[in-house]
Design a protein around this motif. Structure first.
Motif, PDB file in Angstrom:
ATOM      1  N   TYR A  55       0.968  -1.060   0.081  1.00  0.00           N
ATOM      2  CA  TYR A  55      -0.069   0.019   0.016  1.00  0.00           C
ATOM      3  C   TYR A  55       0.701   1.411  -0.074  1.00  0.00           C
ATOM      4  N   LEU A  56       0.325   2.429  -0.893  1.00  0.00           N
ATOM      5  CA  LEU A  56       1.020   3.209  -0.750  1.00  0.00           C
ATOM      6  C   LEU A  56       0.073   4.642  -0.586  1.00  0.00           C
ATOM      7  N   PRO A  57       0.106   5.369   0.278  1.00  0.00           N
ATOM      8  CA  PRO A  57      -0.834   6.411   0.812  1.00  0.00           C
ATOM      9  C   PRO A  57      -0.879   7.520  -0.650  1.00  0.00           C
ATOM     10  N   GLU A  58      -2.124   7.894  -0.673  1.00  0.00           N
ATOM     11  CA  GLU A  58      -2.613   8.607  -2.150  1.00  0.00           C
ATOM     12  C   GLU A  58      -1.440   9.766  -2.328  1.00  0.00           C
ATOM     13  N   GLU A  59      -0.913  10.450  -1.163  1.00  0.00           N
ATOM     14  CA  GLU A  59       0.195  11.552  -1.133  1.00  0.00           C
ATOM     15  C   GLU A  59       1.203  11.060  -1.763  1.00  0.00           C
ATOM     16  N   VAL A  60       1.744   9.962  -1.453  1.00  0.00           N
ATOM     17  CA  VAL A  60       3.088   9.171  -1.615  1.00  0.00           C
ATOM     18  C   VAL A  60       3.122   9.049  -3.268  1.00  0.00           C
ATOM     19  N   GLN A  61       1.744   8.149  -3.641  1.00  0.00           N
ATOM     20  CA  GLN A  61       1.999   7.811  -5.041  1.00  0.00           C
ATOM     21  C   GLN A  61       1.495   8.909  -5.775  1.00  0.00           C
ATOM     22  N   LEU A  62       1.009  10.136  -5.336  1.00  0.00           N
ATOM     23  CA  LEU A  62       0.937  11.469  -6.140  1.00  0.00           C
ATOM     24  C   LEU A  62       2.408  12.195  -6.547  1.00  0.00           C
ATOM     25  N   LYS A  63       3.062  12.027  -5.247  1.00  0.00           N
ATOM     26  CA  LYS A  63       4.163  12.637  -5.524  1.00  0.00           C
ATOM     27  C   LYS A  63       5.240  11.769  -6.321  1.00  0.00           C
ATOM     28  N   LYS A  64       5.387  10.449  -6.299  1.00  0.00           N
ATOM     29  CA  LYS A  64       6.035   9.701  -7.420  1.00  0.00           C
ATOM     30  C   LYS A  64       5.455  10.193  -8.841  1.00  0.00           C
ATOM     31  N   GLU A  65       4.151  10.097  -9.028  1.00  0.00           N
ATOM     32  CA  GLU A  65       3.672  10.472 -10.230  1.00  0.00           C
ATOM     33  C   GLU A  65       4.297  11.911 -10.745  1.00  0.00           C
ATOM     34  N   LEU A  66       4.346  12.874  -9.764  1.00  0.00           N
ATOM     35  CA  LEU A  66       4.820  14.183 -10.188  1.00  0.00           C
ATOM     36  C   LEU A  66       6.214  14.225 -10.456  1.00  0.00           C
ATOM     37  N   VAL A  67       7.045  13.358  -9.714  1.00  0.00           N
ATOM     38  CA  VAL A  67       8.561  13.193 -10.260  1.00  0.00           C
ATOM     39  C   VAL A  67       8.626  12.461 -11.520  1.00  0.00           C
ATOM     40  N   ASN A  68       7.750  11.597 -11.935  1.00  0.00           N
ATOM     41  CA  ASN A  68       7.802  11.047 -13.050  1.00  0.00           C
ATOM     42  C   ASN A  68       7.599  12.116 -14.193  1.00  0.00           C
ATOM     43  N   LEU A  69       6.396  12.758 -14.039  1.00  0.00           N
ATOM     44  CA  LEU A  69       5.971  13.966 -14.975  1.00  0.00           C
ATOM     45  C   LEU A  69       7.044  15.003 -15.078  1.00  0.00           C
ATOM     46  N   LYS A  86       2.313  19.097 -18.446  1.00  0.00           N
ATOM     47  CA  LYS A  86       2.304  20.146 -17.534  1.00  0.00           C
ATOM     48  C   LYS A  86       0.943  20.298 -17.107  1.00  0.00           C
ATOM     49  N   ARG A  87      -0.244  19.998 -18.088  1.00  0.00           N
ATOM     50  CA  ARG A  87      -1.603  19.939 -17.392  1.00  0.00           C
ATOM     51  C   ARG A  87      -1.622  19.159 -16.441  1.00  0.00           C
ATOM     52  N   GLN A  88      -1.040  17.741 -16.998  1.00  0.00           N
ATOM     53  CA  GLN A  88      -1.236  16.627 -16.106  1.00  0.00           C
ATOM     54  C   GLN A  88      -0.782  16.892 -14.623  1.00  0.00           C
ATOM     55  N   ARG A  89       0.545  17.365 -14.671  1.00  0.00           N
ATOM     56  CA  ARG A  89       1.106  17.786 -13.547  1.00  0.00           C
ATOM     57  C   ARG A  89       0.443  18.812 -12.451  1.00  0.00           C
ATOM     58  N   ASN A  90       0.052  19.820 -13.230  1.00  0.00           N
ATOM     59  CA  ASN A  90      -0.757  20.851 -12.457  1.00  0.00           C
ATOM     60  C   ASN A  90      -1.884  20.126 -11.780  1.00  0.00           C
ATOM     61  N   GLU A  91      -2.546  19.248 -12.354  1.00  0.00           N
ATOM     62  CA  GLU A  91      -3.742  18.690 -11.794  1.00  0.00           C
ATOM     63  C   GLU A  91      -3.394  17.672 -10.679  1.00  0.00           C
ATOM     64  N   LYS A  92      -2.384  16.857 -10.641  1.00  0.00           N
ATOM     65  CA  LYS A  92      -1.689  16.240  -9.818  1.00  0.00           C
ATOM     66  C   LYS A  92      -1.330  17.004  -8.710  1.00  0.00           C
ATOM     67  N   MET A  93      -0.587  18.009  -8.891  1.00  0.00           N
ATOM     68  CA  MET A  93      -0.160  19.010  -7.853  1.00  0.00           C
ATOM     69  C   MET A  93      -1.208  19.576  -6.877  1.00  0.00           C
ATOM     70  N   LEU A  94      -2.361  20.017  -7.705  1.00  0.00           N
ATOM     71  CA  LEU A  94      -3.694  20.343  -7.140  1.00  0.00           C
ATOM     72  C   LEU A  94      -4.221  19.258  -6.038  1.00  0.00           C
ATOM     73  N   ARG A  95      -4.098  18.091  -6.687  1.00  0.00           N
ATOM     74  CA  ARG A  95      -5.082  17.068  -5.686  1.00  0.00           C
ATOM     75  C   ARG A  95      -3.744  16.815  -4.509  1.00  0.00           C
ATOM     76  N   PHE A  96      -2.688  16.835  -4.990  1.00  0.00           N
ATOM     77  CA  PHE A  96      -1.445  16.548  -3.957  1.00  0.00           C
ATOM     78  C   PHE A  96      -1.902  17.862  -2.475  1.00  0.00           C
ATOM     79  N   ASN A  97      -1.925  18.847  -3.090  1.00  0.00           N
ATOM     80  CA  ASN A  97      -2.061  19.942  -2.127  1.00  0.00           C
ATOM     81  C   ASN A  97      -3.581  19.816  -1.380  1.00  0.00           C
TER      82      ASN A  97
END
Length: 123
Positions: A55-69, A86-97
């Motif tokens: 299991y990965l908490p959602e915020e950790v998964q999002l951080k990994k995806e942000l690094v990949n993006l 960049k749009r995908q990254r912004n969406e994931k960053m918004l969700r993370f925040n």
């Protein structure tokens, strides 16, 4: 209690003799001990259970995806594709925040104590 311990030890010995433990992954190799010194003591058991279950908490998964993006954006030469990344990254960053704000992780002392170490892992 001693009777229970003796029964357990006997079951383990019998299983060992029957070869139940022969095909375990890592047999004959040293254990890979995890350094949990950076995890607060009261969170270690839960951390190990979640980690062992994959299991990965959602915020950790999002951080990994942000690094990949970020890596994909740096390597991308196509302007349209770069814009989409960049749009995908912004969406994931918004969700993370939103997650950080909702869970108030930024306000907990445990997070403040380990925030720099977490940031170092992902940068």
């Amino acid at each position: 209690m001693k009777l229970f311990e003796q029964m357990c030890e006997e079951k383990i010995r019998q299983a060992e003799q029957d070869g139940v433990f022969d095909n375990l992954p890592g047999k004959g190799k040293p254990l890979e001990l995890q350094d949990l010194s950076q995890v607060p003591e009261e969170l270690r058991a839960g951390y190990k259970i979640l980690k062992n279950s994959g299991y990965l908490p959602e915020e950790v998964q999002l951080k990994k995806e942000l690094v990949n993006l970020d890596d994909l954006i740096k390597a991308c030469n196509d302007p349209d594709e770069k814009q989409d990344l960049k749009r995908q990254r912004n969406e994931k960053m918004l969700r993370f925040n939103q997650l950080m704000e909702k869970r108030s992780i930024k306000k907990t002392s445990a997070f403040k104590k380990y925030r720099n170490k977490i940031r170092q892992k992902f940068t």
